[in-house]
Scaffold this motif. Structure first.
Motif, PDB file in Angstrom:
ATOM      1  N   PRO A 108       0.799  -1.238   0.000  1.00  9.77           N
ATOM      2  CA  PRO A 108       0.000   0.000   0.000  1.00  9.77           C
ATOM      3  C   PRO A 108       0.825   1.278   0.000  1.00  9.77           C
ATOM      4  N   TYR A 109       2.114   1.183   0.363  1.00  9.70           N
ATOM      5  CA  TYR A 109       2.967   2.368   0.425  1.00  9.70           C
ATOM      6  C   TYR A 109       3.775   2.574  -0.861  1.00  9.70           C
ATOM      7  N   GLY A 110       3.555   1.670  -1.842  1.00 10.22           N
ATOM      8  CA  GLY A 110       4.246   1.812  -3.113  1.00 10.22           C
ATOM      9  C   GLY A 110       5.539   1.038  -3.215  1.00 10.22           C
ATOM     10  N   ASP A 111       5.880   0.260  -2.201  1.00 13.42           N
ATOM     11  CA  ASP A 111       7.067  -0.593  -2.292  1.00 13.42           C
ATOM     12  C   ASP A 111       6.816  -1.718  -3.278  1.00 13.42           C
ATOM     13  N   VAL A 112       7.806  -2.031  -4.101  1.00 18.10           N
ATOM     14  CA  VAL A 112       7.712  -3.111  -5.079  1.00 18.10           C
ATOM     15  C   VAL A 112       8.536  -4.295  -4.595  1.00 18.10           C
ATOM     16  N   TYR A 113       7.919  -5.487  -4.640  1.00  8.38           N
ATOM     17  CA  TYR A 113       8.584  -6.722  -4.241  1.00  8.38           C
ATOM     18  C   TYR A 113       8.671  -7.677  -5.433  1.00  8.38           C
ATOM     19  N   PRO A 114       9.612  -8.634  -5.393  1.00  9.63           N
ATOM     20  CA  PRO A 114       9.690  -9.645  -6.452  1.00  9.63           C
ATOM     21  C   PRO A 114       8.430 -10.491  -6.551  1.00  9.63           C
ATOM     22  N   CYS A 115       7.784 -10.738  -5.426  1.00  6.29           N
ATOM     23  CA  CYS A 115       6.471 -11.392  -5.377  1.00  6.29           C
ATOM     24  C   CYS A 115       5.911 -11.130  -3.999  1.00  6.29           C
ATOM     25  N   VAL A 116       4.673 -11.507  -3.775  1.00 12.61           N
ATOM     26  CA  VAL A 116       4.038 -11.185  -2.505  1.00 12.61           C
ATOM     27  C   VAL A 116       4.658 -11.956  -1.349  1.00 12.61           C
ATOM     28  N   ALA A 117       5.281 -13.107  -1.638  1.00 12.33           N
ATOM     29  CA  ALA A 117       5.883 -13.906  -0.573  1.00 12.33           C
ATOM     30  C   ALA A 117       7.281 -13.441  -0.214  1.00 12.33           C
ATOM     31  N   LEU A 118       8.014 -12.895  -1.188  1.00 13.76           N
ATOM     32  CA  LEU A 118       9.403 -12.491  -0.959  1.00 13.76           C
ATOM     33  C   LEU A 118       9.448 -10.986  -0.720  1.00 13.76           C
ATOM     34  N   ARG A 119       9.497 -10.610   0.567  1.00 12.80           N
ATOM     35  CA  ARG A 119       9.350  -9.205   0.952  1.00 12.80           C
ATOM     36  C   ARG A 119      10.700  -8.486   0.946  1.00 12.80           C
ATOM     37  N   LEU A 120      11.347  -8.498  -0.216  1.00 14.14           N
ATOM     38  CA  LEU A 120      12.592  -7.774  -0.443  1.00 14.14           C
ATOM     39  C   LEU A 120      12.270  -6.544  -1.270  1.00 14.14           C
ATOM     40  N   LYS A 121      12.479  -5.376  -0.720  1.00 18.23           N
ATOM     41  CA  LYS A 121      12.115  -4.141  -1.411  1.00 18.23           C
ATOM     42  C   LYS A 121      13.034  -3.902  -2.598  1.00 18.23           C
ATOM     43  N   ALA A 122      12.430  -3.798  -3.791  1.00 20.72           N
ATOM     44  CA  ALA A 122      13.191  -3.521  -5.003  1.00 20.72           C
ATOM     45  C   ALA A 122      13.182  -2.044  -5.361  1.00 20.72           C
ATOM     46  N   GLY A 123      12.263  -1.298  -4.774  1.00 24.19           N
ATOM     47  CA  GLY A 123      12.142   0.126  -5.054  1.00 24.19           C
ATOM     48  C   GLY A 123      10.811   0.639  -4.565  1.00 24.19           C
ATOM     49  N   ASN A 124      10.596   1.939  -4.682  1.00 26.98           N
ATOM     50  CA  ASN A 124       9.337   2.539  -4.249  1.00 26.98           C
ATOM     51  C   ASN A 124       8.760   3.400  -5.367  1.00 26.98           C
ATOM     52  N   LEU A 125       7.454   3.254  -5.600  1.00 23.92           N
ATOM     53  CA  LEU A 125       6.797   3.896  -6.737  1.00 23.92           C
ATOM     54  C   LEU A 125       6.515   5.380  -6.517  1.00 23.92           C
ATOM     55  N   ARG A 126       6.811   5.887  -5.344  1.00 20.53           N
ATOM     56  CA  ARG A 126       6.782   7.333  -5.134  1.00 20.53           C
ATOM     57  C   ARG A 126       8.118   7.967  -5.517  1.00 20.53           C
ATOM     58  N   GLU A 127       9.124   7.140  -5.624  1.00 16.85           N
ATOM     59  CA  GLU A 127      10.472   7.633  -5.906  1.00 16.85           C
ATOM     60  C   GLU A 127      10.936   7.292  -7.324  1.00 16.85           C
ATOM     61  N   GLN A 128      10.393   6.198  -7.886  1.00 18.61           N
ATOM     62  CA  GLN A 128      10.783   5.746  -9.214  1.00 18.61           C
ATOM     63  C   GLN A 128       9.554   5.235  -9.951  1.00 18.61           C
ATOM     64  N   SER A 129       9.631   5.195 -11.265  1.00 16.59           N
ATOM     65  CA  SER A 129       8.553   4.591 -12.047  1.00 16.59           C
ATOM     66  C   SER A 129       8.638   3.078 -11.940  1.00 16.59           C
ATOM     67  N   PHE A 130       7.522   2.399 -12.227  1.00 14.53           N
ATOM     68  CA  PHE A 130       7.563   0.939 -12.215  1.00 14.53           C
ATOM     69  C   PHE A 130       8.552   0.432 -13.255  1.00 14.53           C
TER      70      PHE A 130
END
Length: 359
Positions: free
Chosen positions: A252-274
């Motif tokens: 909900p905060y715009g953090d992007v993960y590799p999948c819903v199970a692997l909660r490793l932040k790859a980036g944030n959609l407020r700071e970068q485009s998808f």
């Protein structure tokens, strides 16, 4: 002239998305607000962070469309607690996404069911934890929630929406599993289950108190496992799963993960485009190179043919997604015991490859 089946065509599309790293499926946790308090929930909201606004969500939908995403799953928390849910979902339909909705169903009135129908979702999947209302309501900790969830399934099915009953395997409801399947059938719904509960996002193992025991798993697998197809076959060069290859998840905060199970932040959609995150993230690039041979502790394990490893669960348990998962190991041990008892061994030529797809 051979006519290609829809299944073959879809398989080719999926293969292409794997090879070209196209985000075919994205699961989006729209909110962590929820009107139930399920005992096994893995979500830990961060009250210091603000959830994405309507306009931010619509911009992200446009970015997903540009990157080739086709399937968009809305979940939560409870997605329907957002007052702007139908604005966001409607924009996704306008951009031709195939929508899935994961919900507890308790907020689905006849009017809400009609609005969901206009979205033409692929499926609406509703969690049911037991045949008996008491069993279900103990899990949700909301009296009357079973009745409301069943009402939602009925309303949607009668409205022509494809519905699915989802249920994790839990110790308190293990005796109701067959009844759950029959309940789903009686409601005109599909049925999906998961044998694993996972720790909370903050590392707490509290949800695991409700997991099935070894005896629960043994009795369950004696009923459900019956053929060589229940074996698993990986080659060293196979990817462990499809995370970061053609799936991703957004919180909900715009953090992007590799999948819903692997909660490793790859980036944030407020700071970068998808697009930027998907194409440039070092974490995603590393995961795309992970194969079964990368799992050094698993590749030569005698349980490999009985195990469906999940890097997300391994990460939540150990902090390293390449480590073995204790949950996966325990499930594999029980699968092996039951299949050995039935005379189905890993040497069978009929064993097939199974891939993890949490989305």
């Amino acid at each position: 002239m051979t006519v290609e089946s829809q299944e073959d065509l879809y398989a080719k599309i999926v293969k292409k998305t794997w090879e070209q790293h196209i985000p075919l499926k994205v699961l989006w946790e729209l909110t962590y607000h929820c009107n139930e308090r399920c005992v096994h929930c893995y979500i830990v909201p961060d009250p210091a962070r603000k959830e994405l606004s309507t306009q931010e969500a619509m911009r992200i939908i446009d970015e997903l469309a540009e990157e080739g995403c086709l399937f968009l799953t809305f979940s939560g928390g409870e997605a329907l607690t957002r007052n702007d849910f139908f604005d966001i979902a409607g924009h996704a339909r306008d951009r031709d996404f195939a929508i899935r909705l994961l919900t507890n169903g308790t907020l689905i009135t006849p009017e809400v069911a009609d609005r969901i129908k206009t979205l033409r979702p692929v499926t609406v999947e509703i969690s049911i934890y037991g045949v008996n209302p008491e069993t279900h309501d103990v899990v949700t900790r909301v009296p009357g929630s079973h009745e409301k969830s069943i009402r939602a399934l009925t309303l949607l099915h009668e409205g022509g929406v494809r519905v699915v009953v989802k249920s994790p395997l839990m110790h308190n409801a293990i005796g109701e599993f067959e009844g759950l399947k029959q309940l789903a059938e009686s409601l005109g719904a599909g049925f999906l289950y998961d044998v694993s509960l996972v720790p909370r996002d903050d590392g707490s193992r509290e949800p695991l108190k409700y997991a099935p025991t070894d005896e629960d798993l043994r009795l369950f697998f004696e009923q459900e496992l019956a053929a060589e197809g229940d074996l698993v076959s990986f080659s060293p060069d196979d990817h462990v799963c499809n995370c970061a290859l053609n799936v991703a998840a957004i919180n909900p905060y715009g953090d992007v993960y590799p999948c819903v199970a692997l909660r490793l932040k790859a980036g944030n959609l407020r700071e970068q485009s998808f697009q930027n995150i998907w194409r440039e993230s070092a974490i995603l690039a590393t995961l795309r190179s992970c194969t079964f041979s990368s799992l050094s502790s698993c590749r030569d394990c005698e349980l490999a043919s009985y195990c469906i490893p999940c890097m997300g669960v391994a990460y939540s348990e150990t902090g390293d997604y390449l480590n073995p998962s204790a949950i996966a190991c325990r499930v594999a041990q029980m699968r092996k015991a039951v299949l050995d008892m039935k005379g189905i061994t890993a040497q069978s030529e009929a064993s097939i490859a199974k891939k993890c797809d949490k989305n």
